[in-house]
Scaffold this active site. Sequence first.
Site, PDB file in Angstrom:
ATOM      1  N   HIS A  72       0.860  -1.186   0.000  1.00 54.74           N
ATOM      2  CA  HIS A  72       0.000   0.000   0.000  1.00 54.74           C
ATOM      3  C   HIS A  72       0.893   1.232   0.000  1.00 54.74           C
ATOM      4  O   HIS A  72       1.722   1.389   0.894  1.00 54.74           O
ATOM      5  CB  HIS A  72      -0.904   0.018   1.240  1.00 54.74           C
ATOM      6  CG  HIS A  72      -2.082  -0.886   1.111  1.00 54.74           C
ATOM      7  ND1 HIS A  72      -3.291  -0.636   1.720  1.00 54.74           N
ATOM      8  CD2 HIS A  72      -2.252  -2.027   0.394  1.00 54.74           C
ATOM      9  CE1 HIS A  72      -4.144  -1.602   1.399  1.00 54.74           C
ATOM     10  NE2 HIS A  72      -3.537  -2.459   0.615  1.00 54.74           N
ATOM     11  N   TYR A 200      -9.628   5.639   6.846  1.00 52.72           N
ATOM     12  CA  TYR A 200      -9.795   6.056   8.243  1.00 52.72           C
ATOM     13  C   TYR A 200     -10.835   7.175   8.244  1.00 52.72           C
ATOM     14  O   TYR A 200     -10.624   8.206   7.594  1.00 52.72           O
ATOM     15  CB  TYR A 200      -8.484   6.610   8.812  1.00 52.72           C
ATOM     16  CG  TYR A 200      -7.398   5.574   9.061  1.00 52.72           C
ATOM     17  CD1 TYR A 200      -7.262   4.977  10.306  1.00 52.72           C
ATOM     18  CD2 TYR A 200      -6.495   5.216   8.055  1.00 52.72           C
ATOM     19  CE1 TYR A 200      -6.257   4.042  10.553  1.00 52.72           C
ATOM     20  CE2 TYR A 200      -5.484   4.285   8.301  1.00 52.72           C
ATOM     21  CZ  TYR A 200      -5.377   3.705   9.548  1.00 52.72           C
ATOM     22  OH  TYR A 200      -4.383   2.785   9.793  1.00 52.72           O
ATOM     23  N   PRO A 292      -4.826   1.347  18.501  1.00 59.42           N
ATOM     24  CA  PRO A 292      -4.510   0.789  17.180  1.00 59.42           C
ATOM     25  C   PRO A 292      -4.607   1.766  16.005  1.00 59.42           C
ATOM     26  O   PRO A 292      -4.289   1.392  14.877  1.00 59.42           O
ATOM     27  CB  PRO A 292      -5.540  -0.343  17.035  1.00 59.42           C
ATOM     28  CG  PRO A 292      -6.649   0.011  17.953  1.00 59.42           C
ATOM     29  CD  PRO A 292      -6.058   0.771  19.084  1.00 59.42           C
ATOM     30  N   LYS A 296       0.465   0.715  14.975  1.00 59.00           N
ATOM     31  CA  LYS A 296       1.849   0.706  15.448  1.00 59.00           C
ATOM     32  C   LYS A 296       2.189  -0.398  16.450  1.00 59.00           C
ATOM     33  O   LYS A 296       3.362  -0.578  16.796  1.00 59.00           O
ATOM     34  CB  LYS A 296       2.195   2.063  16.097  1.00 59.00           C
ATOM     35  CG  LYS A 296       2.237   3.211  15.122  1.00 59.00           C
ATOM     36  CD  LYS A 296       3.400   3.053  14.168  1.00 59.00           C
ATOM     37  CE  LYS A 296       3.293   3.956  12.966  1.00 59.00           C
ATOM     38  NZ  LYS A 296       3.582   3.314  11.695  1.00 59.00           N
ATOM     39  N   TYR A 384       3.622   7.031   9.455  1.00 58.18           N
ATOM     40  CA  TYR A 384       2.803   5.860   9.132  1.00 58.18           C
ATOM     41  C   TYR A 384       3.644   4.739   8.538  1.00 58.18           C
ATOM     42  O   TYR A 384       3.470   3.572   8.899  1.00 58.18           O
ATOM     43  CB  TYR A 384       1.652   6.250   8.181  1.00 58.18           C
ATOM     44  CG  TYR A 384       0.562   5.200   8.157  1.00 58.18           C
ATOM     45  CD1 TYR A 384      -0.540   5.305   9.003  1.00 58.18           C
ATOM     46  CD2 TYR A 384       0.655   4.085   7.325  1.00 58.18           C
ATOM     47  CE1 TYR A 384      -1.530   4.325   9.014  1.00 58.18           C
ATOM     48  CE2 TYR A 384      -0.318   3.100   7.324  1.00 58.18           C
ATOM     49  CZ  TYR A 384      -1.409   3.231   8.173  1.00 58.18           C
ATOM     50  OH  TYR A 384      -2.381   2.249   8.183  1.00 58.18           O
TER      51      TYR A 384
HETATM   52  P1  RFL Z   1       1.409 -10.699  22.179  1.00 56.65           P
HETATM   53  O1  RFL Z   1       0.969 -10.864  20.766  1.00 56.65           O
HETATM   54  O2  RFL Z   1       0.417 -10.344  23.198  1.00 56.65           O
HETATM   55  O3  RFL Z   1       2.124 -12.071  22.564  1.00 56.65           O
HETATM   56  C1  RFL Z   1       2.495 -12.360  23.888  1.00 56.65           C
HETATM   57  C2  RFL Z   1       2.440 -13.865  24.079  1.00 56.65           C
HETATM   58  O4  RFL Z   1       2.832 -14.170  25.415  1.00 56.65           O
HETATM   59  C3  RFL Z   1       1.968 -15.150  25.940  1.00 56.65           C
HETATM   60  N1  RFL Z   1       1.993 -15.043  27.404  1.00 56.65           N
HETATM   61  C4  RFL Z   1       2.746 -15.860  28.175  1.00 56.65           C
HETATM   62  N2  RFL Z   1       3.553 -16.876  27.880  1.00 56.65           N
HETATM   63  C5  RFL Z   1       4.176 -17.506  28.901  1.00 56.65           C
HETATM   64  N3  RFL Z   1       4.005 -17.155  30.214  1.00 56.65           N
HETATM   65  C6  RFL Z   1       3.188 -16.137  30.554  1.00 56.65           C
HETATM   66  N4  RFL Z   1       3.026 -15.802  31.831  1.00 56.65           N
HETATM   67  C7  RFL Z   1       2.525 -15.434  29.517  1.00 56.65           C
HETATM   68  N5  RFL Z   1       1.676 -14.397  29.492  1.00 56.65           N
HETATM   69  C8  RFL Z   1       1.377 -14.168  28.213  1.00 56.65           C
HETATM   70  C9  RFL Z   1       0.619 -14.823  25.322  1.00 56.65           C
HETATM   71  O5  RFL Z   1      -0.244 -15.970  25.308  1.00 56.65           O
HETATM   72  C10 RFL Z   1       1.023 -14.401  23.920  1.00 56.65           C
HETATM   73  O6  RFL Z   1       1.029 -15.471  22.997  1.00 56.65           O
HETATM   74  O7  RFL Z   1       2.612  -9.644  22.290  1.00 56.65           O
HETATM   75  P2  RFL Z   1       3.804  -9.305  21.251  1.00 56.65           P
HETATM   76  O8  RFL Z   1       4.444 -10.567  20.745  1.00 56.65           O
HETATM   77  O9  RFL Z   1       4.633  -8.270  21.902  1.00 56.65           O
HETATM   78  O10 RFL Z   1       3.099  -8.695  19.962  1.00 56.65           O
HETATM   79  C11 RFL Z   1       2.462  -7.457  20.047  1.00 56.65           C
HETATM   80  C12 RFL Z   1       1.238  -7.435  19.135  1.00 56.65           C
HETATM   81  O11 RFL Z   1       0.482  -8.617  19.304  1.00 56.65           O
HETATM   82  C13 RFL Z   1       0.370  -6.224  19.444  1.00 56.65           C
HETATM   83  O12 RFL Z   1       1.149  -5.053  19.569  1.00 56.65           O
HETATM   84  C14 RFL Z   1      -0.683  -5.941  18.394  1.00 56.65           C
HETATM   85  O13 RFL Z   1      -1.431  -7.056  18.026  1.00 56.65           O
HETATM   86  C15 RFL Z   1      -1.605  -4.870  18.984  1.00 56.65           C
HETATM   87  N6  RFL Z   1      -2.878  -4.875  18.351  1.00 56.65           N
HETATM   88  C16 RFL Z   1      -2.945  -4.311  17.142  1.00 56.65           C
HETATM   89  N7  RFL Z   1      -1.841  -3.710  16.616  1.00 56.65           N
HETATM   90  C17 RFL Z   1      -1.889  -3.163  15.414  1.00 56.65           C
HETATM   91  O14 RFL Z   1      -0.853  -2.663  14.956  1.00 56.65           O
HETATM   92  N8  RFL Z   1      -3.076  -3.169  14.696  1.00 56.65           N
HETATM   93  C18 RFL Z   1      -4.212  -3.780  15.181  1.00 56.65           C
HETATM   94  O15 RFL Z   1      -5.227  -3.810  14.529  1.00 56.65           O
HETATM   95  C19 RFL Z   1      -4.184  -4.366  16.443  1.00 56.65           C
HETATM   96  N9  RFL Z   1      -5.280  -4.963  16.976  1.00 56.65           N
HETATM   97  C20 RFL Z   1      -4.005  -5.488  18.956  1.00 56.65           C
HETATM   98  C21 RFL Z   1      -5.202  -5.528  18.230  1.00 56.65           C
HETATM   99  C22 RFL Z   1      -3.932  -6.045  20.240  1.00 56.65           C
HETATM  100  C23 RFL Z   1      -5.050  -6.638  20.840  1.00 56.65           C
HETATM  101  N10 RFL Z   1      -4.925  -7.145  22.198  1.00 56.65           N
HETATM  102  C24 RFL Z   1      -3.633  -7.152  22.864  1.00 56.65           C
HETATM  103  C25 RFL Z   1      -5.961  -7.569  23.019  1.00 56.65           C
HETATM  104  C26 RFL Z   1      -6.309  -6.152  18.789  1.00 56.65           C
HETATM  105  C27 RFL Z   1      -6.255  -6.707  20.086  1.00 56.65           C
HETATM  106  C28 RFL Z   1      -7.504  -7.378  20.595  1.00 56.65           C
HETATM  107  C1  PHB Z   2      -6.308  -3.863  10.734  1.00 55.03           C
HETATM  108  O1  PHB Z   2      -6.392  -4.178   9.541  1.00 55.03           O
HETATM  109  O2  PHB Z   2      -6.608  -4.651  11.643  1.00 55.03           O
HETATM  110  C2  PHB Z   2      -5.847  -2.499  11.085  1.00 55.03           C
HETATM  111  C3  PHB Z   2      -5.320  -1.685  10.104  1.00 55.03           C
HETATM  112  C4  PHB Z   2      -4.905  -0.396  10.438  1.00 55.03           C
HETATM  113  C5  PHB Z   2      -5.017   0.054  11.731  1.00 55.03           C
HETATM  114  C6  PHB Z   2      -5.529  -0.778  12.716  1.00 55.03           C
HETATM  115  C7  PHB Z   2      -5.958  -2.070  12.392  1.00 55.03           C
HETATM  116  O3  PHB Z   2      -4.629   1.304  12.028  1.00 55.03           O
END
Ligand code: RFL
Ligand code: PHB
Length: 389
Positions: A72, A200, A292, A296, A384
Amino acid sequence: MRTQVVIVGGGPSGLLLGQLLHKAGVETVVLERQSREYVLGRIRAGVLERGLVDLMGQAGVDARMKAEGFVHDGTLIAYDNDMFRVDFAAHTDATVLVYGQTEVTRDLYDARDSTGGDTHFEVEEVSIQDADTDAPFVTYSQHGQTHRIDCDFVAGCDGFHGVSRKTIPEDVRREYEKVYPFGWLGILSETPPVNDELIYANSDRGFALCSMRNANLSRYYIQCETSDDPANWTDEAFWDELRRRIPPQAAEALVTGPSIEKSIAPLRSFVCEPMRWGRLFLCGDAAHIVPPTGAKGLNTAASDVHYLNQGLRQYYGEGDSAGIDQYSIRALARVWKTQRFSWWFSTLMHHFPGQTEFDKKMQLAELALLRDNNEAQAAMALNYVGLPY
Ligand code: RFL
Ligand code: PHB
């Protein structure tokens, strides 16, 4: 048992670090609280910065991402029934890649399996011991048995609710937090995306985002109350509300269908300082959370992994601890800049409860500046696509 680096958490941060260290000949053990199926069932981020794309290449796991990801080179911003485009490629020499976090994680697990990486799932009671000494160790239980792993370092990649951050004593740790008074209700549906770039949208009814995973898998979000429940929303109600928040030309083009996932995510900004305590390093969501809006979260986790991988390579390759000593300072310098961008973009795009007419005018004036001003667009594009590491 003994290894060089214990990685607590088998999410994207832990797995990416594991593969990069494997390439440098450093041995790791990954401890994950959940099952692999559970980790791979989570629907999260969708937009990858160049830095993360490059790291996947360095880790040797970018083949499917390159084949299936979508480049993109711009995004659309909608307000006041109209849209304008911010062209990333024109303002920076970079683009972003649309490829889901689920796929990134799957590719990393496949690579870890094929290189014989040691991964333990469904572990409980993980405890990081003696991290402030030269001989740290990690204990955990699995299927009723207690285990101990001695190591040189511990990488705390266990997300916001993990144990790693809480291992840093309270008198050393400083936490900064901002909780937003709303969440995002997201759905995934097997329908073609409404547009080939993300939209957005700022609207009086609240924020909306049109995103995607591939040509027949769309991801849409609408701002909702934190106390809301996905069960309160039928698919029809979601689509109706989304249509009201996006410009008419997008609403008319929207193809709807049954949702295959529906969930609510809260919005929070959070940073823990420092990101290192002795031989324990925090990476990703274990140390910081962003709302989100700027996509980032995963990307900032990746920049932490980059700095930690560099520091550990320097330590094992050259016997030089300068990189690990500077890890927290280097990682946090970039973390705060991505916090600022995510906070700015969230503040610009959402409807805040109790927002005054003046507050609304400020949002509109800032959106008009972004629409009309080259430098404002360049600043947004730079952030971005991702600040350089
Ligand atoms: P994660 O992905 O939370 O992975 C951490 C892992 O650690 C495990 N864990 C343990 N393992 C052993 N012992 C323990 N005591 C433990 N406690 C926890 C968990 O089961 C898990 O598998 O962290 P990591 O690797 O730092 O990655 C970060 C990303 O996942 C996160 O920043 C993003 O997904 C945030 N986020 C989003 N970011 C975006 O850029 N765009 C999004 O659309 C977006 N949607 C989201 C999200 C985060 C969400 N969370 C945390 C609820 C949507 C949700 C619902
Ligand atoms: C997504 O596709 O889940 C998404 C994309 C852009 C964002 C947040 C979430 O800023």
